[in-house]
Design a protein around this motif. Structure first.
Motif, short mmCIF file in Angstrom:
data_model
loop_
_atom_site.label_atom_id
_atom_site.label_comp_id
_atom_site.label_asym_id
_atom_site.label_seq_id
_atom_site.Cartn_x
_atom_site.Cartn_y
_atom_site.Cartn_z
N ARG A 4 0.84 -1.21 0.00
CA ARG A 4 0.00 0.00 0.00
C ARG A 4 0.87 1.25 0.00
O ARG A 4 1.14 1.84 -1.02
N SER A 5 1.39 1.62 1.17
CA SER A 5 2.20 2.83 1.22
C SER A 5 3.64 2.50 1.60
O SER A 5 4.39 3.36 2.01
N LEU A 6 3.96 1.23 1.45
CA LEU A 6 5.27 0.78 1.90
C LEU A 6 6.35 1.23 0.91
O LEU A 6 6.19 1.08 -0.29
N PRO A 7 7.48 1.75 1.40
CA PRO A 7 8.60 2.02 0.49
C PRO A 7 9.19 0.70 0.01
O PRO A 7 8.92 -0.35 0.59
N PRO A 8 10.02 0.75 -1.04
CA PRO A 8 10.72 -0.48 -1.44
C PRO A 8 11.55 -1.00 -0.27
O PRO A 8 12.04 -0.23 0.55
N VAL A 9 11.70 -2.32 -0.22
CA VAL A 9 12.58 -2.92 0.79
C VAL A 9 13.70 -3.65 0.07
O VAL A 9 13.54 -4.10 -1.07
N GLY A 10 14.84 -3.78 0.75
CA GLY A 10 16.00 -4.37 0.11
C GLY A 10 16.40 -5.70 0.73
O GLY A 10 16.05 -6.00 1.87
N VAL A 11 17.13 -6.47 -0.05
CA VAL A 11 17.83 -7.64 0.48
C VAL A 11 19.31 -7.42 0.17
O VAL A 11 19.68 -7.21 -1.00
N PHE A 12 20.13 -7.44 1.21
CA PHE A 12 21.58 -7.35 1.05
C PHE A 12 22.00 -8.49 0.13
O PHE A 12 21.73 -9.66 0.43
N ALA A 13 22.64 -8.16 -1.00
CA ALA A 13 22.76 -9.17 -2.06
C ALA A 13 24.21 -9.39 -2.50
O ALA A 13 24.45 -9.87 -3.60
N LEU A 14 25.18 -9.07 -1.64
CA LEU A 14 26.57 -9.34 -2.01
C LEU A 14 26.93 -10.80 -1.76
O LEU A 14 27.88 -11.32 -2.32
N GLN A 15 26.16 -11.47 -0.91
CA GLN A 15 26.46 -12.88 -0.57
C GLN A 15 25.27 -13.42 0.20
O GLN A 15 24.58 -12.69 0.89
N GLU A 43 17.71 3.76 -1.66
CA GLU A 43 16.35 3.68 -2.22
C GLU A 43 15.39 2.87 -1.37
O GLU A 43 14.20 2.84 -1.64
N VAL A 44 15.91 2.13 -0.38
CA VAL A 44 15.03 1.21 0.35
C VAL A 44 14.74 1.72 1.76
O VAL A 44 15.53 2.43 2.36
N GLY A 45 13.58 1.31 2.25
CA GLY A 45 13.15 1.74 3.58
C GLY A 45 13.38 0.69 4.64
O GLY A 45 13.00 0.88 5.81
N GLY A 46 13.99 -0.42 4.27
CA GLY A 46 14.29 -1.49 5.22
C GLY A 46 15.13 -2.52 4.50
O GLY A 46 15.17 -2.53 3.26
N LEU A 47 15.82 -3.35 5.27
CA LEU A 47 16.77 -4.28 4.65
C LEU A 47 16.73 -5.62 5.36
O LEU A 47 16.71 -5.69 6.59
N VAL A 48 16.75 -6.69 4.57
CA VAL A 48 16.96 -8.04 5.10
C VAL A 48 18.40 -8.43 4.79
O VAL A 48 18.87 -8.26 3.66
N ILE A 49 19.10 -8.91 5.80
CA ILE A 49 20.45 -9.46 5.58
C ILE A 49 20.33 -10.97 5.69
O ILE A 49 19.92 -11.50 6.72
N PRO A 50 20.64 -11.70 4.61
CA PRO A 50 20.35 -13.13 4.55
C PRO A 50 21.34 -13.98 5.33
O PRO A 50 22.29 -13.48 5.94
N GLY A 51 21.13 -15.29 5.27
CA GLY A 51 22.11 -16.23 5.75
C GLY A 51 23.19 -16.41 4.69
O GLY A 51 22.99 -16.11 3.51
N ALA A 75 21.98 3.19 12.36
CA ALA A 75 22.01 4.16 13.47
C ALA A 75 20.85 5.14 13.40
O ALA A 75 20.42 5.68 14.42
N THR A 76 20.33 5.38 12.20
CA THR A 76 19.23 6.35 12.07
C THR A 76 17.88 5.65 11.93
O THR A 76 16.90 6.27 11.51
N GLY A 77 17.81 4.38 12.32
CA GLY A 77 16.50 3.75 12.52
C GLY A 77 15.93 2.92 11.40
O GLY A 77 14.76 2.53 11.46
N MET A 78 16.74 2.62 10.37
CA MET A 78 16.20 1.75 9.32
C MET A 78 15.89 0.36 9.90
O MET A 78 16.74 -0.25 10.55
N PRO A 79 14.69 -0.17 9.64
CA PRO A 79 14.40 -1.54 10.07
C PRO A 79 15.28 -2.54 9.32
O PRO A 79 15.45 -2.44 8.10
#
Ligand SMILES: NC(=O)CC[C@H](N)C(=O)O
Length: 200
Positions: A4-15, A43-51, A75-79
Motif C-alpha cells: 500500500r504505502s510501503l517504500p521499497p525494501v532491500g535484500v543485502f545481495a553481495l552474498q 532507495e530502500v526503507g528497510g533491509l533483510v540481511i540473509p544467511g 544508526a538512524t533507525g532503518m528496520p
C-alpha cells in the motif's frame, strides 16, 4: 498492508541466500530490491540481511563501500531483519569471529558463530515464538549462531528448550539464528514489513 504505502525494501545481495528472501518478501506484496551499492541502499526503507557466511559479507561490504552507509542507516533507525549470518552482522559483539572480522552492529547482543558444533551443524525444530502466535515456527538451523548475551533493551523472541536464545528484537532490528525463508515461514518477514511501515 504491504504494497500500500510501503517504500521499497532491500535484500543485502553481495552474498548469501538472497533469492529465498526476495521470494518471501514479494509473496507478502513488497516491492523488493537487491542491494549491492550505496545508491541502491539509499532507495530502500528497510533491509533483510540473509544467511550465508558473515566473514565474507563483512569483507564484501567493506570492498563495495556499503559498510559505512549501512552503519549510518542502522544508526538512524532503518528496520533490518538478519537471519543467521545476517544476525551475526547485526550483533554489537561477536564470539568466535575469524580474525579481523567486523560486524555492522546495532543489536546490543553478543552472538557466537557456529555455536552448534559439528554434530548439530544443521537441524530443524519447532519453536514457540509468542510474539508471532500459533502455530510454532518451523526453524531450520544451518551452521547457526546463538545469542550468548542479551542487552537490557533487547527482547528475546525465541529460545531453544535448553535456554539458548535464537531470536531477538531491539526496536526495529530483528535477528534470528535460523532460516524461516527456507521453511515457508512468512511471519518474521511480515513483522519486518510492519517495522518498515511504522518507520516510513
Ligand atoms: N547459515 C548461515 O548463515 C551460517 C552462518 C555462518 N556460519 C557464519 O558464520 O556466517
Amino acid at each position: 498492508m504491504a504494497g500500500r504505502s510501503l517504500p521499497p525494501v532491500g535484500v543485502f545481495a553481495l552474498q548469501g541466500d538472497v533469492r529465498e528472501h526476495v521470494a518471501v518478501l514479494a509473496q507478502l506484496g513488497a516491492d523488493v530490491r537487491e542491494v549491492r551499492t550505496p545508491a541502491q541502499l539509499a532507495e530502500v526503507g528497510g533491509l533483510v540481511i540473509p544467511g550465508g557466511e558473515s566473514s565474507v559479507m563483512d569483507k564484501l561490504s567493506r570492498l563495495f563501500g556499503l559498510r559505512d552507509p549501512l552503519r549510518d542507516r542502522i544508526a538512524t533507525g532503518m528496520p533490518v531483519y538478519g537471519t543467521c549470518a545476517g544476525l551475526i552482522m547485526l550483533a554489537d559483539r561477536l564470539h568466535d569471529a575469524i580474525e579481523g572480522q567486523l560486524s555492522l552492529g546495532g543489536l546490543d547482543v553478543a552472538v557466537r558463530r557456529n555455536a552448534f558444533g559439528t554434530q548439530l551443524d544443521s537441524f530443524e525444530t519447532d519453536l514457540a515464538v509468542p510474539a508471532l502466535g500459533e502455530p510454532p515456527v518451523h526453524a531450520v538451523f544451518i551452521r547457526a549462531p546463538v545469542v550468548d548475551e542479551v542487552g537490557a533493551g533487547v527482547e528475546v523472541l525465541a529460545s531453544l528448550d535448553d535456554g539458548r536464545v535464537v531470536a531477538v528484537e531491539q526496536g526495529r532490528l530483528m535477528g534470528t539464528s535460523f532460516h524461516p525463508e527456507v521453511a515457508g515461514e512468512t511471519r518474521f518477514h511480515a513483522r519486518f514489513l510492519d517495522h518498515v511501515a511504522a518507520a516510513s
